[in-house]
Scaffold this motif. Structure first.
Motif, PDB file in Angstrom:
ATOM      1  N   ILE A 254       0.909  -1.186   0.063  1.00 17.07           N
ATOM      2  CA  ILE A 254       0.139  -0.143  -0.070  1.00 17.07           C
ATOM      3  C   ILE A 254       0.859   1.232   0.038  1.00 17.07           C
ATOM      4  N   VAL A 255       1.824   1.302   0.877  1.00 14.36           N
ATOM      5  CA  VAL A 255       2.861   2.484   0.868  1.00 14.36           C
ATOM      6  C   VAL A 255       3.495   2.683  -0.526  1.00 14.36           C
ATOM      7  N   VAL A 256       4.022   1.605  -1.131  1.00 16.32           N
ATOM      8  CA  VAL A 256       4.775   1.867  -2.261  1.00 16.32           C
ATOM      9  C   VAL A 256       4.006   2.155  -3.542  1.00 16.32           C
ATOM     10  N   TYR A 257       2.724   1.579  -3.393  1.00 14.63           N
ATOM     11  CA  TYR A 257       1.594   1.737  -4.703  1.00 14.63           C
ATOM     12  C   TYR A 257       1.276   3.346  -4.359  1.00 14.63           C
ATOM     13  N   SER A 258       0.908   3.723  -3.112  1.00 11.13           N
ATOM     14  CA  SER A 258       0.243   5.122  -2.940  1.00 11.13           C
ATOM     15  C   SER A 258       1.233   6.023  -3.204  1.00 11.13           C
ATOM     16  N   ILE A 259       2.581   6.097  -2.734  1.00 10.10           N
ATOM     17  CA  ILE A 259       3.653   6.895  -3.026  1.00 10.10           C
ATOM     18  C   ILE A 259       3.785   7.081  -4.689  1.00 10.10           C
ATOM     19  N   ASN A 260       3.624   5.983  -5.310  1.00 12.15           N
ATOM     20  CA  ASN A 260       3.911   5.950  -6.836  1.00 12.15           C
ATOM     21  C   ASN A 260       2.624   6.701  -7.458  1.00 12.15           C
ATOM     22  N   PHE A 261       1.508   6.641  -6.850  1.00 15.00           N
ATOM     23  CA  PHE A 261       0.564   7.244  -7.340  1.00 15.00           C
ATOM     24  C   PHE A 261       0.479   8.879  -7.083  1.00 15.00           C
ATOM     25  N   ALA A 262       0.941   9.016  -5.972  1.00 14.44           N
ATOM     26  CA  ALA A 262       1.206  10.488  -5.744  1.00 14.44           C
ATOM     27  C   ALA A 262       2.490  11.089  -6.401  1.00 14.44           C
ATOM     28  N   ALA A 264       3.228  10.530  -9.652  1.00 16.37           N
ATOM     29  CA  ALA A 264       2.635  10.777 -10.757  1.00 16.37           C
ATOM     30  C   ALA A 264       1.946  11.746 -10.728  1.00 16.37           C
ATOM     31  N   ASN A 265       1.085  12.236  -9.692  1.00 17.63           N
ATOM     32  CA  ASN A 265       0.481  13.770  -9.595  1.00 17.63           C
ATOM     33  C   ASN A 265       1.462  14.550  -9.504  1.00 17.63           C
ATOM     34  N   GLY A 266       2.506  14.413  -8.831  1.00 16.06           N
ATOM     35  CA  GLY A 266       3.450  15.703  -8.665  1.00 16.06           C
ATOM     36  C   GLY A 266       4.102  15.912 -10.019  1.00 16.06           C
ATOM     37  N   ILE A 267       3.752  15.292 -11.295  1.00 19.39           N
ATOM     38  CA  ILE A 267       4.427  15.456 -12.510  1.00 19.39           C
ATOM     39  C   ILE A 267       3.367  16.603 -13.106  1.00 19.39           C
ATOM     40  N   ILE A 268       2.173  16.768 -12.632  1.00 18.52           N
ATOM     41  CA  ILE A 268       1.402  17.990 -12.837  1.00 18.52           C
ATOM     42  C   ILE A 268       1.912  18.989 -12.493  1.00 18.52           C
ATOM     43  N   TYR A 269       2.167  19.061 -11.130  1.00 19.39           N
ATOM     44  CA  TYR A 269       2.882  20.186 -10.396  1.00 19.39           C
ATOM     45  C   TYR A 269       3.925  20.583 -11.078  1.00 19.39           C
ATOM     46  N   ILE A 316      12.888  -1.983  -9.997  1.00 20.07           N
ATOM     47  CA  ILE A 316      13.364  -1.063 -11.181  1.00 20.07           C
ATOM     48  C   ILE A 316      12.832   0.227 -11.126  1.00 20.07           C
ATOM     49  N   ASN A 317      11.595   0.215 -11.342  1.00 15.01           N
ATOM     50  CA  ASN A 317      10.636   1.247 -11.351  1.00 15.01           C
ATOM     51  C   ASN A 317      10.869   2.521 -10.284  1.00 15.01           C
ATOM     52  N   ALA A 318      10.821   1.745  -9.038  1.00 14.06           N
ATOM     53  CA  ALA A 318      11.246   2.713  -8.023  1.00 14.06           C
ATOM     54  C   ALA A 318      12.659   3.346  -8.018  1.00 14.06           C
ATOM     55  N   PHE A 319      13.611   2.642  -8.582  1.00 13.66           N
ATOM     56  CA  PHE A 319      14.910   3.039  -8.519  1.00 13.66           C
ATOM     57  C   PHE A 319      15.072   4.363  -9.628  1.00 13.66           C
ATOM     58  N   VAL A 320      14.310   3.835 -10.819  1.00 10.56           N
ATOM     59  CA  VAL A 320      14.584   5.067 -11.931  1.00 10.56           C
ATOM     60  C   VAL A 320      13.910   6.176 -11.605  1.00 10.56           C
ATOM     61  N   ILE A 321      12.557   6.074 -10.908  1.00 13.60           N
ATOM     62  CA  ILE A 321      11.904   7.325 -10.513  1.00 13.60           C
ATOM     63  C   ILE A 321      12.753   8.194  -9.679  1.00 13.60           C
ATOM     64  N   ALA A 322      13.460   7.442  -8.714  1.00 10.64           N
ATOM     65  CA  ALA A 322      14.098   8.343  -7.585  1.00 10.64           C
ATOM     66  C   ALA A 322      15.474   8.883  -8.506  1.00 10.64           C
ATOM     67  N   SER A 354       6.443   7.175 -16.924  1.00 11.94           N
ATOM     68  CA  SER A 354       6.401   5.757 -17.654  1.00 11.94           C
ATOM     69  C   SER A 354       6.312   4.744 -16.144  1.00 11.94           C
ATOM     70  N   CYS A 355       7.279   5.214 -15.413  1.00  9.69           N
ATOM     71  CA  CYS A 355       7.466   4.081 -14.320  1.00  9.69           C
ATOM     72  C   CYS A 355       6.391   4.284 -13.308  1.00  9.69           C
ATOM     73  N   CYS A 356       5.732   5.396 -13.121  1.00 16.16           N
ATOM     74  CA  CYS A 356       4.494   5.448 -12.404  1.00 16.16           C
ATOM     75  C   CYS A 356       3.348   4.694 -12.876  1.00 16.16           C
ATOM     76  N   ALA A 357       3.205   4.827 -14.262  1.00 18.45           N
ATOM     77  CA  ALA A 357       2.045   4.276 -14.950  1.00 18.45           C
ATOM     78  C   ALA A 357       2.382   2.558 -14.944  1.00 18.45           C
ATOM     79  N   ILE A 358       3.620   2.328 -14.896  1.00 17.04           N
ATOM     80  CA  ILE A 358       3.699   0.801 -15.042  1.00 17.04           C
ATOM     81  C   ILE A 358       3.519   0.265 -13.668  1.00 17.04           C
ATOM     82  N   HIS A 359       3.580   1.043 -12.512  1.00 18.60           N
ATOM     83  CA  HIS A 359       3.507   0.313 -11.279  1.00 18.60           C
ATOM     84  C   HIS A 359       1.974   0.005 -10.866  1.00 18.60           C
ATOM     85  N   THR A 360       0.984   0.934 -11.470  1.00 21.43           N
ATOM     86  CA  THR A 360      -0.277   0.894 -11.012  1.00 21.43           C
ATOM     87  C   THR A 360      -0.923  -0.601 -11.571  1.00 21.43           C
TER      88      THR A 360
END
Length: 469
Positions: A254-262, A264-269, A316-322, A354-360
């Motif tokens: 839940i923590v990993v999923y939620s942070i990835n979700f959030a 992605a929204n940070g991209i809009i900001y 891999i997604n989490a590492f590339v995002i960071a 891409s990485c955020c979308a993949i994790h959903t």
């Protein structure tokens, strides 16, 4: 109708699966278009719904965005119950009705002859609230994949649903940019642009309505496509939710999923924050990033179907995002100097998206595997509820940091945007370390299906031996 391999010859899939998948993807895309369309044109939206006198204090675009996020949290909980008790098809049909009714009310709100700005804004927000209630479709992603598709196609079906979110963002960003002029005017052309935009969206909303009520006939197929689908256990919704929340590994997910979700929204900001550094890209970074992520997510979905290595993909997604979020934050220290800056920024945003979308879809599949035999609508519903909550919270946190004076001087346009992006980078790094040290998904559903397959093969060998004797 298609059959599985010889080892699982009794499991079949039906042509109707494509109708229900198409209806779901179109429903999601049209609904997300309604969410994004006004957020992509903030000044023009505020001017149209509040008028020149109330423009500076207008929050029409802001409220339209926040209503979607607030309602999403509520309907995720309601959707869990509805999908579990009544099934996938009634849930999607109800969502499609909310979608078209909301779009119709928004269309009425944009009629130029409605000159009272209070009623114009009230109807827009009412229509947005009704359309936002359609987001109960979030809980049926994995349910559709589980009930209608072979195990080797589940992740791809999940990705198709997830990609429809991205398609909605692209269309909801580009369509207003094409129809609504950059500088809103009160002449006859300017007055009708919002009506044209909402009319197009309302017409498209009729497509999933037709598919779901005419071509789709049942929530589940006549025969199951897999052993896990065949042996699905229906239990009380509250018991399933409590079982999920008592599972420590699922809580980590839940923590990993939620942070990835959030994130992605940070991209809009960030797409707005880059303008404070001299960029003038409007909504195109989001559109480009979203288009790129649709193709990359589908490619990774195929890999996930064939390898079932959800944890590896998530890491891999989490590492590339960071890495990319940190690189983008460092790069925005410098101001815009040329077109190559736009290329670099759009590339980094595309990788992050891409990485955020993949994790959903991958996160949904991990959650279902870990909590099996809890129903898919419950586990994905819990994930989405927390994801929407974090997304909603991050929006306020980043703008609160922008208005602060804690580290950077809040002066000029954009305020302390640097601090907001620092926080974005910090949670991206936190997400990687949580995934690295604590993410240990179980593959309960996959193990059950493999055991069922071995049992079937053993029975066939025994029968064959007896027949020979």
């Amino acid at each position: 109708m298609e059959k599985h391999t010889t080892a699982e010859n009794e499991y079949r899939v039906y042509t109707e699966r494509w109708f229900i998948l198409l209806a779901t993807t179109v429903l999601i895309s049209t609904n997300i278009m309604q969410w994004v369309s006004f957020s992509a044109q903030i000044d023009q939206t505020n001017m149209f719904f509040c008028g020149p006198d109330g423009f500076h204090d207008c929050s029409a675009a802001f409220l339209s965005n926040q209503i979607y996020q607030i309602v999403a949290v509520i309907v995720s909980i309601i959707g869990m119950y509805f999908a579990t008790v009544f099934g996938t098809l009634p849930t999607l049909r109800l969502a499609a009705v909310f979608n078209i009714v909301g779009a119709s009310i928004r269309l009425v709100s944009s009629i130029p002859s409605l000159q009272i700005f209070f009623w114009r804004q009230f109807l827009m927000l009412l229509g947005t609230s009704v359309a936002a209630a359609a987001q109960m479709y979030f809980v049926v992603f994995s349910k559709i994949a589980e009930s209608w598709f072979f195990p080797r196609h589940r992740a791809s079906a999940n990705v198709a649903c997830s990609n429809s979110l991205e398609l909605g963002v692209v269309l909801g960003t580009l369509l207003p940019s094409v129809i609504i002029p950059a500088t809103y005017t009160k002449d006859i052309v300017g007055l009708w642009t919002f009506f044209y935009l909402n009319a197009i969206i309302a017409v498209v909303c009729l497509i999933p309505l037709f598919l779901l009520f005419i071509l789709c006939r049942r929530s589940v197929p006549k025969t199951p496509p897999s052993a896990s689908s065949q042996h699905e256990v229906n239990g009380p919704v509250t018991r399933g939710i409590l079982k999920c929340l008592k599972d420590r590994q699922f809580l980590i997910q839940i923590v990993v999923y939620s942070i990835n979700f959030a994130i992605a929204n940070g991209i809009i900001y960030t797409s707005n924050a880059i303008n404070y550094r001299g960029y003038n890209l409007k909504g195109y970074p989001i559109a480009i990033a979203t288009l790129v992520c649709m193709f990359s997510a589908y490619f990774v979905g195929i890999i996930a179907d064939r390898t079932r290595k959800f944890k590896t993909i998530a890491l891999i997604n989490a590492f590339v995002i960071a890495i990319c979020v940190l690189a983008l934050r460092m790069y925005l220290i410098k101001t815009y100097t040329g077109w190559w800056d736009s290329v670099i920024v759009c590339t980094l945003l595309s990788i992050i998206m891409s990485c955020c979308a993949i994790h959903t879809p991958i996160g949904n599949e991990m959650g279902v595997e870990t909590t099996y035999p809890v129903q898919e609508s419950i586990s994905t519903g819990v994930l989405n509820t927390f994801g929407q909550t974090w997304l909603f919270a991050l929006y306020f946190v980043m703008y609160a940091l922008q208005d602060s004076n804690w580290i950077y001087n809040n002066k000029g346009k954009g305020g302390s945007w640097e601090l907001a992006l620092d926080f974005w980078a910090a949670i991206s790094i936190l997400n990687f370390f949580v995934a690295l040290f604590f993410l240990r998904p179980r593959y309960n559903r996959l193990q059950m299906e493999e055991e069922a397959q071995r049992t079937q093969e053993a029975i066939r060998e025994s029968v064959s031996t007896i027949c020979k004797d």
